[in-house]
Write a protein that holds these residues in place. Sequence first.
Motif: not given
Length: 481
Positions: A12, A40, A179, A182, A205
């Motif tokens: 992230y 993710v 998700t 992404p 996420t």
Amino acid sequence: MISTFPVVSGKYLVNGEWQETKETTDVINPANTAEVVGQVAICSEDIVNDSITAAENAFKTWSRFNIEDRATRMNAAAEELAKTIEENVTLFVRENGKTLVEAKKDLLRCVEVMKGSAAELLNWWKPEVIQGNQKVQVRRRPRGITAVITPWNSPMILTFKRVIPAILAGNTVVVKPATNCPLTIMTFLKVVAEHFPPGVINIVTGSGKVIGDILCSDSRIRTVAFVGSTETGKDIMKKSAGKLQKVYMELGGNDPAIIFEDANMDEAAIKRLKIGILRAAGQVCSAIKRVYVHESRYDEVLQKLTKEFERVVVGDGIQPDVTMGPLNNQAQFDYVNGLLERTVKAGGKVITAGIQLNPETWNQGYYMLPSIVTGVNQQSEVVRVEQFGPVIPILPFSSLEEVVDYANDSEFGLRASVWTENEELAIEMADRLEAGAVFHNNHTVFSELAIDFPGLKESGVSRETRHCSLELFADSYGFAD
């Protein structure tokens, strides 16, 4: 299992730093569900709060940057991003399911949004002077932090059409991609973020409910830009109301296509009709969801469209011969198949057509051949819902008044199309149809990305139609002397 994941896999972005979480979930290739495309990150509440704080701190300085600097940075990012399109097309196909042609078009349009918005910014930001007894200027200022929540079906263009005007207007953003899909959007935003100060673009996420609840309840968030289902949109609006956040939403659709008695339904027109139905396997909010044909042309159009569906080649979008890829995820695959089963049980007739490119691996992905549904009426489930798959009901009508009632008999009002050689009739219909936009002899998107017409009723919230949506991410105020 592939050996190499994208650099953003399992990460992230907060305040310019890409970080990892302990918990992740897999991104699956819908054309081959045994293949993991990447991971993710599952962000915690603390991470989401940190992203808002980073955006808040960055806004204090970014909002003061002059517009020429903002535009220059955006154009530089666009130039760099354009060089990466070829290497990222395959990634997008593998995580989303689109064909190579569809995927590349989406990536190219992201760059187009960046360049177009940067050019539009310079004109849009100029004060407007209202002449009268008192000279009044209409001026604009950035609003603050924008939360951008986007879906899996068309994540690239739908994300860029919100993130780019938001930051050009001087805001900072917290982006929550879906998700299911992404990785390409995060890869693209990584390039963009590197051209802006840390904290201008943040990406979190994970759980839609956890992240969405925080973004819609934090008073530091000034705007929520959401694309997704109407039901989720209603939930976001309820939560945002507590803080009086401004909301910008593109929601569901049940677009009608109306074919009149005089329509020229030649081979080219039938192909346009097919594309309007089956683009991205029908997983498009503004795709045709129901077709009304004048009773005198019903059999003809049904026969021609069936033959056109028979030419559709379904398979892995990586393969150049494929013209329609799989559905994106298990939940949507199950829903559309269940809808067809219920339609047959209710007395509807399903005409399934198309070509399986690789029958031996058909069950390894979320593949469906396109289907035409007949023998249903206005109250049938398949007519009233947003199918979001390669399924299209076709119904006859006998009069103009009848078909206007049919077309408007929906809680949705996103797009519509009128097929006729009579332009006056087309304009009359456009005036009467409850839709954000009406197309004549086509059902497509606007070629100019500077304009967009949001849906009516439960298909959207916000009315800006020009300036690359910049107006949606700024506050206008008056200055008088």
